[in-house]
Motif scaffolding. Structure first.
Motif, PDB file in Angstrom:
ATOM      1  N   MET A  72       0.805  -1.171   0.052  1.00 24.40           N
ATOM      2  CA  MET A  72       0.094   0.083  -0.006  1.00 24.40           C
ATOM      3  C   MET A  72       0.885   1.421   0.005  1.00 24.40           C
ATOM      4  N   THR A  73       0.616   2.330  -0.905  1.00 21.17           N
ATOM      5  CA  THR A  73       1.417   3.527  -0.817  1.00 21.17           C
ATOM      6  C   THR A  73       0.853   4.453   0.129  1.00 21.17           C
ATOM      7  N   THR A  74       1.671   4.793   0.812  1.00 19.68           N
ATOM      8  CA  THR A  74       1.343   6.104   1.614  1.00 19.68           C
ATOM      9  C   THR A  74       2.122   7.313   1.548  1.00 19.68           C
TER      10      THR A  74
ATOM     11  N   GLU B 147       5.814   6.183   0.080  1.00 20.20           N
ATOM     12  CA  GLU B 147       6.480   5.007   0.475  1.00 20.20           C
ATOM     13  C   GLU B 147       5.450   3.765   0.247  1.00 20.20           C
ATOM     14  N   GLU B 148       6.116   2.665   0.208  1.00 19.44           N
ATOM     15  CA  GLU B 148       5.541   1.347  -0.061  1.00 19.44           C
ATOM     16  C   GLU B 148       6.213   0.345   0.537  1.00 19.44           C
TER      17      GLU B 148
ATOM     18  N   GLN C 139       9.871   3.341 -10.326  1.00 22.41           N
ATOM     19  CA  GLN C 139       8.537   3.832 -10.120  1.00 22.41           C
ATOM     20  C   GLN C 139       7.978   4.843 -10.964  1.00 22.41           C
TER      21      GLN C 139
END
Length: 166
Positions: free
Chosen positions: A1-3, A61-62, A88
């Protein structure tokens, strides 16, 4: 999950490594290997810690791994850095970071952001709403002279004291 989160001073080593990889890959089409080598050999500037401590840095980040970051100087409105991990790129990471910085700038009353873009990055910034003011030679602290593009993005609704949407 990208945050997305605020970038911290403790993140500097990881951010600097990401920045170096991004320069080596993304700038190779516009700058000589000698320029890139000198550019990449430079240590993080002292001001980086101050800009992050002031709250001007954002990190995507992931899985705990940095995907990209951007840093806004909250005193001047200069976009100081924006880099995405080369593998990315194309996922919209930089676009999301810039949109978040736009919102941060508008919230603080900035009616303009500016940056000195590398030649390879100028088209990306144009798509993000920045306009070219002039071509210039940027005197990098490592001693090299980088061909770059001075660009700005304006928020007219801030000047008119209207509500902006980014």
């Amino acid at each position: 999950m990208t945050t997305q989160r605020q970038a911290l001073v403790a993140d500097i080593p990881a951010l600097w490594q990401l920045r170096t990889r991004a320069i080596r890959v993304s700038c190779a089409s516009h700058y000589s290997q000698d320029i890139i080598d000198t550019w990449c050999a430079a240590a993080p500037p002292e001001k980086m810690a101050a800009l992050l401590a002031a709250g001007g840095g954002l990190l995507m980040e992931e899985g705990g791994q940095p995907l990209g970051f951007a840093i806004l100087n909250l005193e001047t409105g200069e976009l100081d850095a924006a880099f995405v991990e080369p593998a990315q790129q194309g996922r919209g990471i930089a676009r999301q970071l810039l949109a978040a910085l736009d919102a941060m700038a508008i919230e603080r009353g900035f009616d303009r952001l500016f940056l000195s873009a590398s030649l390879n990055a100028a088209p990306f910034y144009e798509r993000a709403g920045y306009v070219e003011l002039r071509r210039e030679i940027y005197p990098h602290r490592s001693g090299i002279q980088l061909e770059s593009v001075l660009m700005e993005k304006t928020f007219p609704c801030v000047r008119q004291e209207e509500r902006c949407s980014t």
